[in-house]
Write a protein that holds these residues in place. Structure first.
Motif, PDB file in Angstrom:
ATOM      1  N   LEU A   1       0.656  -1.691   0.391  1.00 46.95           N
ATOM      2  CA  LEU A   1       0.215  -0.392  -0.280  1.00 46.95           C
ATOM      3  C   LEU A   1       1.136   1.154   0.133  1.00 46.95           C
ATOM      4  CD1 LEU A   1      -3.142  -1.130   2.743  1.00 46.95           C
ATOM      5  CD2 LEU A   1      -2.661  -1.294   0.272  1.00 46.95           C
ATOM      6  N   ALA A   2       1.852   1.362   0.348  1.00 45.43           N
ATOM      7  CA  ALA A   2       3.229   1.732   0.082  1.00 45.43           C
ATOM      8  C   ALA A   2       3.150   3.104  -1.094  1.00 45.43           C
ATOM      9  CB  ALA A   2       4.282   1.741   0.742  1.00 45.43           C
ATOM     10  N   GLN A   3       3.122   2.159  -2.316  1.00 42.65           N
ATOM     11  CA  GLN A   3       2.543   2.534  -3.549  1.00 42.65           C
ATOM     12  C   GLN A   3       2.226   3.787  -4.107  1.00 42.65           C
ATOM     13  OE1 GLN A   3       4.710   0.691  -6.914  1.00 42.65           O
ATOM     14  NE2 GLN A   3       4.849  -0.992  -5.866  1.00 42.65           N
TER      15      GLN A   3
ATOM     16  N   ASN B   1       4.006  11.132  -6.039  1.00 42.10           N
ATOM     17  CA  ASN B   1       4.204  10.270  -7.763  1.00 42.10           C
ATOM     18  C   ASN B   1       6.063  11.361  -7.423  1.00 42.10           C
ATOM     19  OD1 ASN B   1       2.123   9.142  -7.761  1.00 42.10           O
ATOM     20  ND2 ASN B   1       1.051  11.068  -8.947  1.00 42.10           N
ATOM     21  N   GLN B   2       6.690  12.964  -7.297  1.00 44.50           N
ATOM     22  CA  GLN B   2       7.309  13.534  -7.615  1.00 44.50           C
ATOM     23  C   GLN B   2       7.756  14.164  -6.355  1.00 44.50           C
ATOM     24  OE1 GLN B   2       8.909  13.535 -10.580  1.00 44.50           O
ATOM     25  NE2 GLN B   2       7.195  12.928 -11.338  1.00 44.50           N
ATOM     26  N   PRO B   3       9.645  14.207  -6.744  1.00 48.68           N
ATOM     27  CA  PRO B   3       9.794  14.452  -5.665  1.00 48.68           C
ATOM     28  C   PRO B   3       9.734  16.158  -5.145  1.00 48.68           C
ATOM     29  CG  PRO B   3      11.835  13.903  -6.310  1.00 48.68           C
ATOM     30  CD  PRO B   3      10.395  13.937  -7.804  1.00 48.68           C
ATOM     31  N   TYR B   4       9.572  16.740  -3.674  1.00 48.71           N
ATOM     32  CA  TYR B   4       9.579  17.852  -3.070  1.00 48.71           C
ATOM     33  C   TYR B   4      10.335  17.833  -2.274  1.00 48.71           C
ATOM     34  CZ  TYR B   4       5.956  15.749  -0.179  1.00 48.71           C
ATOM     35  OH  TYR B   4       5.207  15.150   1.294  1.00 48.71           O
ATOM     36  N   PRO B   5      10.841  19.976  -1.959  1.00 46.79           N
ATOM     37  CA  PRO B   5      11.717  20.553  -1.381  1.00 46.79           C
ATOM     38  C   PRO B   5       9.799  20.549   0.580  1.00 46.79           C
ATOM     39  CG  PRO B   5      10.559  21.750  -2.428  1.00 46.79           C
ATOM     40  CD  PRO B   5      10.405  20.571  -3.039  1.00 46.79           C
TER      41      PRO B   5
ATOM     42  N   ALA C   1       8.041   6.460  -2.763  1.00 44.39           N
ATOM     43  CA  ALA C   1       8.612   5.560  -2.265  1.00 44.39           C
ATOM     44  C   ALA C   1       9.880   4.435  -2.862  1.00 44.39           C
ATOM     45  CB  ALA C   1       7.542   4.102  -2.019  1.00 44.39           C
ATOM     46  N   LYS C   2       9.647   4.130  -4.507  1.00 50.84           N
ATOM     47  CA  LYS C   2      10.201   3.307  -5.419  1.00 50.84           C
ATOM     48  C   LYS C   2      11.646   4.161  -5.709  1.00 50.84           C
ATOM     49  CE  LYS C   2       8.750  -0.081  -7.855  1.00 50.84           C
ATOM     50  NZ  LYS C   2       7.819  -0.536  -8.905  1.00 50.84           N
ATOM     51  N   THR C   3      11.859   5.571  -4.899  1.00 45.66           N
ATOM     52  CA  THR C   3      13.503   5.872  -5.950  1.00 45.66           C
ATOM     53  C   THR C   3      14.465   4.935  -4.942  1.00 45.66           C
ATOM     54  OG1 THR C   3      12.204   8.096  -5.056  1.00 45.66           O
ATOM     55  CG2 THR C   3      14.520   8.382  -5.450  1.00 45.66           C
ATOM     56  N   PRO C   4      15.552   5.283  -5.946  1.00 45.50           N
ATOM     57  CA  PRO C   4      16.879   4.050  -6.412  1.00 45.50           C
ATOM     58  C   PRO C   4      17.537   4.818  -5.000  1.00 45.50           C
ATOM     59  CG  PRO C   4      15.811   4.078  -8.471  1.00 45.50           C
ATOM     60  CD  PRO C   4      15.431   5.176  -8.307  1.00 45.50           C
ATOM     61  N   ALA C   5      18.270   4.179  -4.571  1.00 42.93           N
ATOM     62  CA  ALA C   5      19.181   4.559  -3.852  1.00 42.93           C
ATOM     63  C   ALA C   5      19.932   5.610  -4.216  1.00 42.93           C
ATOM     64  CB  ALA C   5      20.370   2.934  -3.045  1.00 42.93           C
ATOM     65  N   ALA C   6      20.543   5.236  -5.942  1.00 43.28           N
ATOM     66  CA  ALA C   6      21.833   5.982  -6.243  1.00 43.28           C
ATOM     67  C   ALA C   6      21.124   7.282  -6.314  1.00 43.28           C
ATOM     68  CB  ALA C   6      22.010   5.085  -7.747  1.00 43.28           C
ATOM     69  N   ASP C   7      19.902   7.048  -6.753  1.00 42.88           N
ATOM     70  CA  ASP C   7      19.685   8.981  -7.175  1.00 42.88           C
ATOM     71  C   ASP C   7      19.265   9.766  -5.716  1.00 42.88           C
ATOM     72  OD1 ASP C   7      18.928   8.094  -9.506  1.00 42.88           O
ATOM     73  OD2 ASP C   7      16.604   7.798  -8.828  1.00 42.88           O
TER      74      ASP C   7
ATOM     75  N   ALA D   1      15.404  -3.146  -0.669  1.00 38.07           N
ATOM     76  CA  ALA D   1      17.098  -2.748  -1.523  1.00 38.07           C
ATOM     77  C   ALA D   1      17.534  -2.196  -1.976  1.00 38.07           C
ATOM     78  CB  ALA D   1      16.771  -3.989  -2.430  1.00 38.07           C
ATOM     79  N   ALA D   2      16.752  -0.732  -1.327  1.00 37.50           N
ATOM     80  CA  ALA D   2      16.750   0.869  -1.047  1.00 37.50           C
ATOM     81  C   ALA D   2      17.942   0.618   0.277  1.00 37.50           C
ATOM     82  CB  ALA D   2      16.306   1.759  -1.634  1.00 37.50           C
ATOM     83  N   ALA D   3      17.398   0.120   1.180  1.00 35.66           N
ATOM     84  CA  ALA D   3      17.130   0.771   2.483  1.00 35.66           C
ATOM     85  C   ALA D   3      18.685  -0.503   2.567  1.00 35.66           C
ATOM     86  CB  ALA D   3      16.325   0.145   3.459  1.00 35.66           C
ATOM     87  N   ALA D   4      19.125  -1.703   2.309  1.00 34.21           N
ATOM     88  CA  ALA D   4      20.404  -2.003   2.417  1.00 34.21           C
ATOM     89  C   ALA D   4      21.443  -1.368   1.287  1.00 34.21           C
ATOM     90  CB  ALA D   4      19.920  -3.617   1.785  1.00 34.21           C
ATOM     91  N   THR D   5      21.343  -0.533   0.655  1.00 36.10           N
ATOM     92  CA  THR D   5      22.471  -0.108  -0.158  1.00 36.10           C
ATOM     93  C   THR D   5      22.714   0.740   0.250  1.00 36.10           C
ATOM     94  OG1 THR D   5      20.948  -0.854  -2.285  1.00 36.10           O
ATOM     95  CG2 THR D   5      22.566   0.494  -2.666  1.00 36.10           C
ATOM     96  N   LEU D   6      21.885   1.524   0.895  1.00 41.96           N
ATOM     97  CA  LEU D   6      22.069   3.300   1.593  1.00 41.96           C
ATOM     98  C   LEU D   6      23.047   2.869   3.204  1.00 41.96           C
ATOM     99  CD1 LEU D   6      18.271   4.618   1.568  1.00 41.96           C
ATOM    100  CD2 LEU D   6      20.486   5.443   0.190  1.00 41.96           C
TER     101      LEU D   6
END
Length: 219
Positions: A116-118, A123-127, A178-184, A210-215
């Motif tokens: 349900l996170a998705q 939809n887009q990053p914001y400050p 939620a689905k932002t890659p760790a690299a980004d 996966a993103a949390a593990a990479t970070l």
């Protein structure tokens, strides 16, 4: 999101609803169960009654339920499927009505395995730079010169006041889907990373794991 929320405190709505304190862009809960809805609200910041707010948001609710007993059941047996049914004024409840409501509850999908996170994420990053509410001045803004840290916040269903608390402590916040890659995220060179809470089952959120593990491994 796709879940009915119940509250154990007996009187809900005494203070009404204050638009400034709304924690998300809309009500994501599928319904609300409470014990007692006061007929009047009383708070100098209130702009709507709970009843009017839920009607505006299109959220069904029910009062007159022994929510503490319900909570004990949920605590013992775990989350249960449920259904809140509505009828026209003056309608006399029949066994067929009850059977139909039970059938709808039984047909509801299990929460296990639902991502349900998705559904609730942006939809887009914001400050974000709004700070916590202060009596007499309301909400403030974090000045760029006062920002000591840059925090990237993953939105899995984040509450706005968490973001305000970060900003009040000198954090310039960038909220990402939620689905932002760790690299980004790492490319933004943050001083810290915040993983928000959210609805549903975390197990199918393999992208977040996966993103949390990479970070974490990035140091």
């Amino acid at each position: 999101c796709q879940q009915i929320v119940t509250l154990t405190y007996p009187h809900i709505g005494s203070y009404g609803v204050n638009e400034e304190d709304v924690e998300a862009t809309k009500v994501h809960a599928a319904g609300l169960i409470i014990k007692d809805l006061p007929v009047r609200r009383s708070n100098f910041r209130a702009s709507l009654s709970l009843d009017d707010y839920l009607k505006r948001e299109g959220t069904v609710a029910i009062a007159g339920i022994d929510t503490r007993r319900l909570t004990r059941v949920l605590r013992t047996t775990g989350a249960q499927n449920g259904c809140i049914a509505t009828f026209a004024a003056g309608h006399v409840l029949t066994p067929a009505d009850t059977a139909a409501a039970i059938a709808r509850a039984q047909a509801a999908p299990d929460m296990a395995g639902q991502d349900l996170a998705q559904v609730v994420t942006v939809n887009q990053p914001y400050p974000w730079d709004e700070t916590e509410w202060v009596l007499g001045s309301g909400y403030g803004r974090l000045a760029a010169a006062d920002a000591r840290f840059h925090v990237v916040a993953y939105d899995f269903g984040v509450k706005r006041n968490i973001l305000r608390m970060l900003a009040s402590r000198g954090c310039r916040v960038t909220v990402v889907p939620a689905k932002t890659p760790a690299a980004d995220v790492l490319a933004l060179q943050p001083d810290g990373i915040f993983l928000s809470n959210g609805p549903g089952d975390p197990q199918p959120c393999d992208y977040a794991i996966a993103a949390a593990a990479t970070l974490i491994l990035s140091g």
